[in-house]
Design a protein around this motif. Structure first.
Motif, mmCIF file in Angstrom:
data_model
loop_
_atom_site.group_PDB
_atom_site.id
_atom_site.type_symbol
_atom_site.label_atom_id
_atom_site.label_comp_id
_atom_site.label_asym_id
_atom_site.label_seq_id
_atom_site.Cartn_x
_atom_site.Cartn_y
_atom_site.Cartn_z
ATOM 1 N N TRP A 65 0.830 -1.209 0.000
ATOM 2 C CA TRP A 65 0.000 0.000 0.000
ATOM 3 C C TRP A 65 0.866 1.261 0.000
ATOM 4 C CZ3 TRP A 65 -5.240 1.087 -0.066
ATOM 5 C CH2 TRP A 65 -5.624 2.364 0.355
ATOM 6 N N TRP A 66 1.944 1.251 0.754
ATOM 7 C CA TRP A 66 2.817 2.424 0.824
ATOM 8 C C TRP A 66 3.729 2.519 -0.398
ATOM 9 C CZ3 TRP A 66 8.245 2.156 1.235
ATOM 10 C CH2 TRP A 66 8.875 3.390 1.412
ATOM 11 N N ARG A 67 4.180 1.384 -0.909
ATOM 12 C CA ARG A 67 5.161 1.381 -1.996
ATOM 13 C C ARG A 67 4.529 1.695 -3.348
ATOM 14 N NH1 ARG A 67 8.258 1.965 -5.316
ATOM 15 N NH2 ARG A 67 10.283 0.989 -5.719
ATOM 16 N N TYR A 68 3.286 1.293 -3.546
ATOM 17 C CA TYR A 68 2.628 1.490 -4.845
ATOM 18 C C TYR A 68 1.332 2.268 -4.630
ATOM 19 C CZ TYR A 68 5.834 -2.297 -5.999
ATOM 20 O OH TYR A 68 6.952 -3.074 -6.154
ATOM 21 N N PRO A 69 1.400 3.594 -4.624
ATOM 22 C CA PRO A 69 0.189 4.391 -4.338
ATOM 23 C C PRO A 69 -0.906 4.227 -5.386
ATOM 24 C CG PRO A 69 2.195 5.703 -4.081
ATOM 25 C CD PRO A 69 2.597 4.427 -4.750
ATOM 26 N N HIS A 70 -0.552 3.907 -6.630
ATOM 27 C CA HIS A 70 -1.583 3.797 -7.663
ATOM 28 C C HIS A 70 -2.471 2.577 -7.445
ATOM 29 C CE1 HIS A 70 1.973 1.532 -9.012
ATOM 30 N NE2 HIS A 70 1.126 0.733 -9.647
ATOM 31 N N PHE A 71 -2.037 1.628 -6.628
ATOM 32 C CA PHE A 71 -2.889 0.479 -6.324
ATOM 33 C C PHE A 71 -4.100 0.879 -5.478
ATOM 34 C CE2 PHE A 71 0.890 -2.677 -6.681
ATOM 35 C CZ PHE A 71 0.783 -2.602 -8.072
ATOM 36 N N ARG A 72 -4.024 2.034 -4.841
ATOM 37 C CA ARG A 72 -5.116 2.454 -3.963
ATOM 38 C C ARG A 72 -6.367 2.848 -4.738
ATOM 39 N NH1 ARG A 72 -1.323 6.586 -0.380
ATOM 40 N NH2 ARG A 72 0.382 5.079 0.009
ATOM 41 N N LEU A 73 -6.231 3.025 -6.041
ATOM 42 C CA LEU A 73 -7.370 3.425 -6.864
ATOM 43 C C LEU A 73 -8.151 2.239 -7.404
ATOM 44 C CD1 LEU A 73 -5.594 6.255 -8.918
ATOM 45 C CD2 LEU A 73 -6.895 6.467 -6.789
ATOM 46 N N GLU A 74 -7.763 1.030 -7.051
ATOM 47 C CA GLU A 74 -8.401 -0.169 -7.581
ATOM 48 C C GLU A 74 -9.662 -0.504 -6.784
ATOM 49 O OE1 GLU A 74 -4.221 -2.347 -8.940
ATOM 50 O OE2 GLU A 74 -5.473 -3.196 -7.346
ATOM 51 N N GLY A 75 -10.807 -0.188 -7.345
ATOM 52 C CA GLY A 75 -12.076 -0.574 -6.728
ATOM 53 C C GLY A 75 -12.229 -0.043 -5.312
ATOM 54 N N GLU A 76 -12.545 -0.946 -4.384
ATOM 55 C CA GLU A 76 -12.741 -0.585 -2.980
ATOM 56 C C GLU A 76 -11.467 -0.839 -2.182
ATOM 57 O OE1 GLU A 76 -16.048 -2.834 -1.660
ATOM 58 O OE2 GLU A 76 -17.528 -1.619 -2.726
ATOM 59 N N ALA A 77 -10.362 -0.341 -2.687
ATOM 60 C CA ALA A 77 -9.076 -0.598 -2.041
ATOM 61 C C ALA A 77 -9.024 0.006 -0.641
ATOM 62 C CB ALA A 77 -7.935 -0.042 -2.897
ATOM 63 N N TYR A 78 -9.580 1.205 -0.480
ATOM 64 C CA TYR A 78 -9.533 1.854 0.829
ATOM 65 C C TYR A 78 -10.351 1.071 1.857
ATOM 66 C CZ TYR A 78 -7.082 6.051 -0.715
ATOM 67 O OH TYR A 78 -6.129 6.923 -1.175
ATOM 68 N N VAL A 79 -11.503 0.567 1.451
ATOM 69 C CA VAL A 79 -12.332 -0.210 2.378
ATOM 70 C C VAL A 79 -11.626 -1.507 2.765
ATOM 71 C CG1 VAL A 79 -14.533 -1.408 2.651
ATOM 72 C CG2 VAL A 79 -14.453 0.798 1.481
ATOM 73 N N HIS A 80 -11.027 -2.175 1.789
ATOM 74 C CA HIS A 80 -10.309 -3.416 2.075
ATOM 75 C C HIS A 80 -9.128 -3.162 3.010
ATOM 76 C CE1 HIS A 80 -12.119 -6.439 -0.684
ATOM 77 N NE2 HIS A 80 -12.532 -5.357 -1.327
#
Length: 359
Positions: A65-80
């Motif tokens: 999560w910290w190393r690849y910030p663009h992964f946070r935009l995938e669907g409900e990434a924040y909820v997961h």
């Protein structure tokens, strides 16, 4: 048996938890019976393995999560990710309780009421976690278990410290209430499954799902109730069974939970930072499993040239391979060619009439 569906619906988190609890229950019962002379720190090794997987999985997920910030935009990434952090916090508090229990059993230098303080705190926090999980459509089995058994934890601590002289039948009153409600739920699932089986408008898949749920919940709740009755009589001195005999019905419930983990969809995708279904992650890591995941076994009745119900056929299913980018198996190509030939043979032959032919 469809291996593709088996992989897709598998929940590794529940499998690890239930397997660890089953092994721990067996070791703990044998330790209480004196069949094992291991220290309690060794007996609790399945619990330590479970907590190690939780901590390591959350650490890897947080790094991704910290190393690849663009992964946070995938669907409900924040909820997961929030759900993973909440689960990690609860497991750390639960780990504190387990460490205190192990130290108490090994050395006996604490009061049980102090040992149960982390568990009581989890029960209070779990109420808010359950509300959050319902709002965000997340699973909350552990949190619900802790929330509904808060009074039971208090009764256990008071009885173990001998602050009360109640019989164990009275001590387990909160658990009796929970089990009665569970029995009502099991009865409802059985009645509902029976109604669906006799309703012709319902398709076969819904009938099968309802029937499987009724059977699973029956084999889950009834053995727990039997275990509770045996444990109560054992602690009150009414029976002379061994603890491994008392815990034997509980193994049926654990086996049921382990089998149910193969059909429990969902799970948090940010554990270990995999960010995808466990099925696709596993097949991506081990491509040689694609061949086995694309095979479905079934029994055909009345196939041509063979007796009714005597032929077992193996067919390949292509969606799994397409989902992970692998080539379709050769068996699927041969089957398509065979079906095409059969279609050509059974196709009616009609004369060609040209519209330019004069009357």
């Amino acid at each position: 048996m469809n291996l593709q569906k088996l992989f897709q619906d598998f929940n590794p988190s529940k499998f690890i938890v239930h397997t660890s609890l089953m092994i721990f229950t067996a070791l703990f019962a044998l330790r209480l019976d004196g069949s094992l002379d291991w220290s309690y720190w060794t007996v609790f090794s399945p619990i330590w393995f479970w907590k190690t997987m939780v901590i390591f999985g959350a650490a890897v997920g947080s790094y991704v999560w910290w190393r690849y910030p663009h992964f946070r935009l995938e669907g409900e990434a924040y909820v997961h990710y929030k759900a993973m952090l909440i689960s990690l916090a609860l497991h750390l508090i639960l780990l504190m309780f387990e460490l205190l229990v192990c130290d108490k059993l090994q050395s006996g230098r604490h009061l049980w009421i102090l040992v149960f303080i982390p568990l009581i705190f989890i029960s209070i926090v779990s109420i808010a976690v359950c509300i959050w999980a319902v709002k965000h459509d997340r699973s909350f089995e552990l949190e619900l278990f802790c929330a509904v058994n808060m009074l039971q934890f208090i009764f256990l601590a008071l009885r173990l410290d001998e602050f009360t002289s109640w019989s164990w039948e009275v001590v387990f009153v909160p658990l009796w209430i929970v089990m009665c409600l569970s029995l009502v739920g099991v009865l409802y699932t059985i009645i509902f499954a029976g109604i669906l089986l006799r309703t012709p408008q319902v398709n076969a898949r819904q009938r099968r799902t309802s029937f499987n749920s009724a059977v699973a919940y029956t084999f889950l709740v009834i053995p727990i109730l039997i275990f509770q009755v045996l444990l109560t009589n054992k602690l009150d001195g009414d029976i002379s069974m061994t603890y491994i005999g008392v815990a034997s019905p509980l193994f049926i419930s654990f086996l049921t939970l382990i089998l149910m983990s193969f059909s429990a969809k969902g799970g948090n995708r940010w554990w270990f930072g995999i960010r995808k279904d466990f099925c696709h992650f596993l097949l991506g890591m081990f491509p040689f499993l694609q061949e086995y995941a694309n095979i479905a076994y079934r029994t055909d009745g009345g196939s041509s040239g063979m007796g009714s119900g005597s032929a077992g056929s193996v067919e390949a299913s292509g969606p799994m391979t397409a989902a992970i980018g692998g080539p379709p198996p050769n068996s699927r190509t041969r089957q398509d060619k065979s079906n095409k030939k059969q279609t050509d043979v059974t196709k009616p032959v009609v004369p060609i009439v040209s519209i330019e032919t004069p009357d």
